[in-house]
Motif scaffolding. Sequence first.
Motif, PDB file in Angstrom:
ATOM      1  N   ASN A 117     -11.478 -48.906 -13.406  1.00  0.00           N
ATOM      2  CA  ASN A 117     -11.606 -49.397 -14.650  1.00  0.00           C
ATOM      3  C   ASN A 117     -12.796 -51.339 -13.247  1.00  0.00           C
ATOM      4  OD1 ASN A 117     -10.279 -51.829 -15.299  1.00  0.00           O
ATOM      5  ND2 ASN A 117      -9.482 -49.950 -16.046  1.00  0.00           N
ATOM      6  N   PRO A 118     -13.815 -51.388 -14.489  1.00  0.00           N
ATOM      7  CA  PRO A 118     -14.785 -52.977 -13.399  1.00  0.00           C
ATOM      8  C   PRO A 118     -13.304 -54.069 -13.178  1.00  0.00           C
ATOM      9  CG  PRO A 118     -15.900 -51.454 -15.239  1.00  0.00           C
ATOM     10  CD  PRO A 118     -14.576 -51.143 -14.918  1.00  0.00           C
ATOM     11  N   PHE A 119     -12.512 -53.577 -14.039  1.00  0.00           N
ATOM     12  CA  PHE A 119     -11.234 -55.262 -14.241  1.00  0.00           C
ATOM     13  C   PHE A 119     -10.676 -54.621 -13.123  1.00  0.00           C
ATOM     14  CE2 PHE A 119      -7.671 -57.781 -15.154  1.00  0.00           C
ATOM     15  CZ  PHE A 119      -7.717 -58.710 -15.338  1.00  0.00           C
ATOM     16  N   GLU A 120      -9.895 -53.433 -12.856  1.00  0.00           N
ATOM     17  CA  GLU A 120      -9.344 -53.125 -11.408  1.00  0.00           C
ATOM     18  C   GLU A 120      -9.290 -52.985 -10.729  1.00  0.00           C
ATOM     19  OE1 GLU A 120      -6.410 -50.018 -14.246  1.00  0.00           O
ATOM     20  OE2 GLU A 120      -7.900 -49.455 -13.136  1.00  0.00           O
ATOM     21  N   PHE A 121     -11.006 -52.799 -10.603  1.00  0.00           N
ATOM     22  CA  PHE A 121     -11.667 -52.215  -9.150  1.00  0.00           C
ATOM     23  C   PHE A 121     -12.103 -54.077  -8.720  1.00  0.00           C
ATOM     24  CE2 PHE A 121     -16.193 -51.720  -7.415  1.00  0.00           C
ATOM     25  CZ  PHE A 121     -15.464 -51.041  -5.836  1.00  0.00           C
ATOM     26  N   TYR A 122     -12.492 -54.986  -9.358  1.00  0.00           N
ATOM     27  CA  TYR A 122     -12.801 -56.370  -9.859  1.00  0.00           C
ATOM     28  C   TYR A 122     -11.003 -57.005  -8.426  1.00  0.00           C
ATOM     29  CZ  TYR A 122     -13.864 -61.190 -10.003  1.00  0.00           C
ATOM     30  OH  TYR A 122     -13.849 -62.873  -8.930  1.00  0.00           O
ATOM     31  N   MET A 123     -10.228 -56.679  -9.281  1.00  0.00           N
ATOM     32  CA  MET A 123      -9.135 -57.647  -8.743  1.00  0.00           C
ATOM     33  C   MET A 123      -9.106 -56.411  -7.748  1.00  0.00           C
ATOM     34  SD  MET A 123      -7.860 -59.826 -10.604  1.00  0.00           S
ATOM     35  CE  MET A 123      -8.778 -60.460 -12.037  1.00  0.00           C
ATOM     36  N   PHE A 124      -8.442 -55.829  -7.324  1.00  0.00           N
ATOM     37  CA  PHE A 124      -8.477 -54.336  -5.813  1.00  0.00           C
ATOM     38  C   PHE A 124      -9.091 -55.196  -4.848  1.00  0.00           C
ATOM     39  CE2 PHE A 124      -9.026 -51.415  -2.498  1.00  0.00           C
ATOM     40  CZ  PHE A 124      -8.465 -51.070  -2.593  1.00  0.00           C
ATOM     41  N   ASN A 125     -10.378 -55.684  -5.344  1.00  0.00           N
ATOM     42  CA  ASN A 125     -11.868 -56.633  -4.068  1.00  0.00           C
ATOM     43  C   ASN A 125     -10.610 -57.582  -3.606  1.00  0.00           C
ATOM     44  OD1 ASN A 125     -14.360 -55.030  -3.153  1.00  0.00           O
ATOM     45  ND2 ASN A 125     -13.590 -54.473  -5.451  1.00  0.00           N
ATOM     46  N   LEU A 126     -11.034 -58.736  -4.971  1.00  0.00           N
ATOM     47  CA  LEU A 126     -10.178 -59.876  -4.882  1.00  0.00           C
ATOM     48  C   LEU A 126      -8.898 -59.777  -4.307  1.00  0.00           C
ATOM     49  CD1 LEU A 126     -10.011 -62.900  -5.542  1.00  0.00           C
ATOM     50  CD2 LEU A 126      -9.211 -62.520  -7.691  1.00  0.00           C
ATOM     51  N   ALA A 127      -7.544 -58.668  -4.598  1.00  0.00           N
ATOM     52  CA  ALA A 127      -6.533 -58.999  -3.681  1.00  0.00           C
ATOM     53  C   ALA A 127      -6.615 -58.546  -1.983  1.00  0.00           C
ATOM     54  CB  ALA A 127      -5.415 -57.914  -4.760  1.00  0.00           C
ATOM     55  N   TYR A 128      -7.637 -57.683  -2.016  1.00  0.00           N
ATOM     56  CA  TYR A 128      -7.913 -56.593  -0.404  1.00  0.00           C
ATOM     57  C   TYR A 128      -8.326 -57.818   0.238  1.00  0.00           C
ATOM     58  CZ  TYR A 128      -8.216 -52.876   2.773  1.00  0.00           C
ATOM     59  OH  TYR A 128      -8.380 -52.267   4.315  1.00  0.00           O
ATOM     60  N   CYS A 129      -9.047 -58.536  -0.349  1.00  0.00           N
ATOM     61  CA  CYS A 129      -9.928 -59.424   0.448  1.00  0.00           C
ATOM     62  C   CYS A 129      -8.574 -59.935   1.668  1.00  0.00           C
ATOM     63  CB  CYS A 129     -11.061 -60.524  -0.401  1.00  0.00           C
ATOM     64  SG  CYS A 129     -10.953 -61.811   0.496  1.00  0.00           S
ATOM     65  N   LEU A 130      -7.995 -59.905   1.278  1.00  0.00           N
ATOM     66  CA  LEU A 130      -6.403 -61.157   2.150  1.00  0.00           C
ATOM     67  C   LEU A 130      -6.539 -60.183   3.086  1.00  0.00           C
ATOM     68  CD1 LEU A 130      -4.670 -64.008   2.287  1.00  0.00           C
ATOM     69  CD2 LEU A 130      -3.582 -62.369   0.635  1.00  0.00           C
ATOM     70  N   LEU A 131      -6.509 -58.749   2.942  1.00  0.00           N
ATOM     71  CA  LEU A 131      -5.700 -58.269   4.698  1.00  0.00           C
ATOM     72  C   LEU A 131      -7.251 -57.831   5.324  1.00  0.00           C
ATOM     73  CD1 LEU A 131      -3.914 -55.191   2.190  1.00  0.00           C
ATOM     74  CD2 LEU A 131      -3.208 -57.803   2.970  1.00  0.00           C
ATOM     75  N   THR A 132      -8.150 -58.001   5.063  1.00  0.00           N
ATOM     76  CA  THR A 132      -9.411 -58.207   5.966  1.00  0.00           C
ATOM     77  C   THR A 132      -9.173 -59.088   6.781  1.00  0.00           C
ATOM     78  OG1 THR A 132     -10.470 -59.483   4.427  1.00  0.00           O
ATOM     79  CG2 THR A 132     -10.838 -57.198   4.183  1.00  0.00           C
ATOM     80  N   PRO A 133      -9.271 -58.760   8.666  1.00  0.00           N
ATOM     81  CA  PRO A 133      -9.827 -59.156   9.768  1.00  0.00           C
ATOM     82  C   PRO A 133     -10.604 -60.927   8.612  1.00  0.00           C
ATOM     83  CG  PRO A 133      -9.944 -56.926  10.314  1.00  0.00           C
ATOM     84  CD  PRO A 133      -9.344 -57.264   9.190  1.00  0.00           C
ATOM     85  N   LYS A 134     -10.000 -61.681   9.472  1.00  0.00           N
ATOM     86  CA  LYS A 134     -10.936 -62.778   9.460  1.00  0.00           C
ATOM     87  C   LYS A 134     -10.955 -63.720  11.634  1.00  0.00           C
ATOM     88  CE  LYS A 134      -8.861 -67.169   8.134  1.00  0.00           C
ATOM     89  NZ  LYS A 134      -7.952 -67.520   6.827  1.00  0.00           N
ATOM     90  N   THR A 135     -12.775 -64.150  11.069  1.00  0.00           N
ATOM     91  CA  THR A 135     -13.112 -64.378  12.284  1.00  0.00           C
ATOM     92  C   THR A 135     -13.673 -65.589  12.318  1.00  0.00           C
ATOM     93  OG1 THR A 135     -13.910 -62.096  12.934  1.00  0.00           O
ATOM     94  CG2 THR A 135     -14.719 -63.661  13.824  1.00  0.00           C
ATOM     95  N   TYR A 136     -13.282 -66.913  13.005  1.00  0.00           N
ATOM     96  CA  TYR A 136     -13.535 -67.837  12.503  1.00  0.00           C
ATOM     97  C   TYR A 136     -14.651 -68.700  13.889  1.00  0.00           C
ATOM     98  CZ  TYR A 136      -8.717 -68.613  10.669  1.00  0.00           C
ATOM     99  OH  TYR A 136      -7.220 -68.739  10.069  1.00  0.00           O
ATOM    100  N   PRO A 137     -15.617 -68.734  12.906  1.00  0.00           N
ATOM    101  CA  PRO A 137     -17.143 -69.524  13.560  1.00  0.00           C
ATOM    102  C   PRO A 137     -16.146 -70.638  14.464  1.00  0.00           C
ATOM    103  CG  PRO A 137     -16.604 -70.557  11.594  1.00  0.00           C
ATOM    104  CD  PRO A 137     -15.535 -69.483  11.598  1.00  0.00           C
ATOM    105  N   PRO A 138     -17.313 -71.533  15.447  1.00  0.00           N
ATOM    106  CA  PRO A 138     -16.861 -72.268  16.729  1.00  0.00           C
ATOM    107  C   PRO A 138     -16.837 -73.864  15.676  1.00  0.00           C
ATOM    108  CG  PRO A 138     -18.399 -71.083  16.715  1.00  0.00           C
ATOM    109  CD  PRO A 138     -18.516 -70.170  15.814  1.00  0.00           C
ATOM    110  N   GLY A 139     -15.575 -74.427  16.011  1.00  0.00           N
ATOM    111  CA  GLY A 139     -15.437 -75.531  15.261  1.00  0.00           C
ATOM    112  C   GLY A 139     -14.488 -75.465  14.760  1.00  0.00           C
ATOM    113  N   HIS A 140     -14.341 -74.339  13.943  1.00  0.00           N
ATOM    114  CA  HIS A 140     -13.638 -74.321  12.590  1.00  0.00           C
ATOM    115  C   HIS A 140     -12.677 -74.938  12.461  1.00  0.00           C
ATOM    116  CE1 HIS A 140     -12.582 -72.722   8.394  1.00  0.00           C
ATOM    117  NE2 HIS A 140     -11.289 -72.111   8.883  1.00  0.00           N
ATOM    118  N   HIS A 141     -12.051 -75.540  11.476  1.00  0.00           N
ATOM    119  CA  HIS A 141     -11.087 -76.262  11.711  1.00  0.00           C
ATOM    120  C   HIS A 141     -11.133 -76.355   9.654  1.00  0.00           C
ATOM    121  CE1 HIS A 141     -10.527 -77.295  15.529  1.00  0.00           C
ATOM    122  NE2 HIS A 141     -11.773 -77.667  15.522  1.00  0.00           N
ATOM    123  N   GLY A 142      -9.174 -76.611   9.219  1.00  0.00           N
ATOM    124  CA  GLY A 142      -8.928 -76.656   8.058  1.00  0.00           C
ATOM    125  C   GLY A 142      -7.855 -75.651   7.677  1.00  0.00           C
ATOM    126  N   ASN A 143      -7.202 -76.163   6.545  1.00  0.00           N
ATOM    127  CA  ASN A 143      -5.652 -75.654   5.983  1.00  0.00           C
ATOM    128  C   ASN A 143      -5.383 -74.414   4.767  1.00  0.00           C
ATOM    129  OD1 ASN A 143      -6.533 -77.173   3.531  1.00  0.00           O
ATOM    130  ND2 ASN A 143      -3.917 -78.276   4.275  1.00  0.00           N
TER     131      ASN A 143
END
Length: 759
Positions: A117-143
């Motif tokens: 359902n929409p709530f489950e789908f939204y939360m799944f995408n929000l949680a799954y976002c943490l598992l996607t590979p992250k590519t840092y742009p040049p000069g990226h800094h931060g915690n």
Amino acid sequence: MIGFLLEHVVKDSKQNSSIPHTLYFPLLDGIISGWNLRLLHSRSPEYNLVLDFLNPSGPMMKLVYKLQAEEYKYEVPVNYLPGPIKACIQQGVLPDCPLFHNKLQFPLSGLLTLNFNPFEFYMFNLAYCLLTPKTYPPGHHGNTADTAYFVLVDTYLKYFLPSEGNVPPSPFSDSRGSVTAPRSSGMSLSGYGVHSSSLLKHHIFHQPTVNADPAAQEIWRTETLLQMFVEVWLHHYSLEMYQKLQSPQVKEPFSPTEEHVLVVRLLVKHLHAFSNSLKPEQLSASGSAHSHTHPSPLEEFKRVVVQRFVQQKLYLFLQHCFGHWPLDASFRAILETWLSFIQPWRYTGEKATAPPDQNRTVPEKWEAFVQENLLVYTKLFQVFLNRAVRTDLVNAKNALMIFRVAKVFSQPNLPEMIQKGEQLFLEPEHVLHHRQPRGYLSPSQGGSYLSPRQRTVTDTVFKVKSHVYSIEGQDCQYKQMFGTELRAAVMKLIQQIAQARQTAKRISDHSSEIAANNSFMSWFGLGTQDQNHTFNGTEAEESGECLKKTHDLLDKALEFLCQIFKLNQGQLTQLISNMGSSEDDANGRQLPDCVQGQSGLILTDLGRMQIINGLRRFDIQYQGDPELQPIRSYENAALVRLFYRISTAINERFGPRMNVLCSRSDFLGRMGRHYLTNPETFTRLRHSPVTQRTMERPRHPRISLRPLASYRTLLILLLLYMIGALLSFGPVSSTLLIISGAFLYGLFMTLFGDKIKTH
């Protein structure tokens, strides 16, 4: 969320002019990167706009609630689920988590999908976002804690796991039926330790139907959010996989990032705060079978959420990280996640009464939590010991981790609680065989956390055994934390800590001496000139104050370990004093443990451990042509190059004659060898990890004028000429006197040098 949802947002939102039309979560296939929430920091101009848009009470959630009321469905391929869940479904068995029940679809294409359902789908995408590979742009800094994703997850957990009050109701009517987590009938275990017997597995073609519980509708969003976060973030290791991963030859199926671990720690802290917000009277009412006051669904959920929701999956997650994480300072994220889970009393909202430098006493009411999570305390402590003895304890960051664990486990009452839990687990088996099966429903049986309450388990022994056997199996060989075997491992760690203390102190003292010598006059070369003699096992930033801090942290860690394991302070003091007396400068210059091979020295395992902890080191020396060493800061570059050309010309012309002179065995030959060769070179090479070919390389006699390019030598010559001028000597006379003095020094060393070295 996909573009279809965004179209609804743009139509429904009055602020569509200020919201970019390209905002959405990254698609599951990774083609579109989406919001880049994990790279969006507070200094970004879109930061506040995105947080307001995705706020739990913001425009996006209003759309989700509206679509929820209209009963929209969204398909998610099973391939995007964590490994154990996907494998379970592909084998034709329903997953343990009720979140995935009654949602499986079997399209003609053969690709299994889940209808969220929409709530489950939204939360799944929000949680799954943490598992996607992250590519840092040049000069990226931060915690990580400063990213929009981390702040957004923190906001959602505060909103849906309230410490006070209830979750705000949905702004849209849901009269046509909110989709809640399916309620399956309760099942009793026939005995403790049964995790997922085949009799308890359901085929996917027999999915339980939805049993809408009106009393539970008020917290279905809280339950859904937590189930989604736990399943997507933690459920990457099944029990079968956990048993296989004990072998180092098995390739790990999933490797979490440091950011992933930090978000999991955030979830753990919120779960503890949420569970601890249950009032004492509510806790007693929910736990009493004869109580006339029925707790609300939210209160009941708070009571069972940690044990039945996250305990087993978090334990497997931490167990994997402890065994596979690199031996570096990034392990601190794993360590703090573990320490956060085993200290729920830190998140009660009560102010600390003990001073900052003293441990708080663990209240007796937490004894049940410690016993029902026994493996999280004892087994992970044993795995941590195995890591600790393989790390460089002279490093301040590693010393801090040892200190943190020792301090936490030395809290008053905690060692006694753990020891009592082990005693309960080791009670004879025949005591339990005469008892009737208990209604203890573990999370793996797929029952709802709000289903009709089963009879509570009053037998603490049964609870402890059920916890251990459900994870480790009925035939597990449990090692006691306070047993003989682990006590020996602790003593080994204490020895390494004591050695690291001595090493840190020695390096700190050496650094202090160098700092004292490197004054203003060091610019002229009067300070330390030996650039090769540096202590191994320490980096540039690990000196001075850092090493003093390391020494203090290890001192405290030793004290806490003595408190935990009731070690004899006298024996410990004797051990440290004996080690301190043997760790003098002479022993500090001993070679690491090694054997002589065909090509030179070969390190043993003991030698590697000695180098890692800075206990011993090779005397690293420059092995090339001394004339071709890099120009030092205390040398004049122009003079070095000039004298090199002069020396080369002299050596090329008179080289054969110098060889003949140094090969003589009489007095002139000895004097020639004193001036034209370096007799200490071979001695230094014997204490360095060089090959046999390097040691046997011939050293031809030659003249080296490079010492004259040193600022120190130039300053000494200038002072000698000034003294000669004060004594009315001219430049020529002073030069002859200096040459005569050098000749007499060489003559003296030729005659008495061997005797001086012997003494």
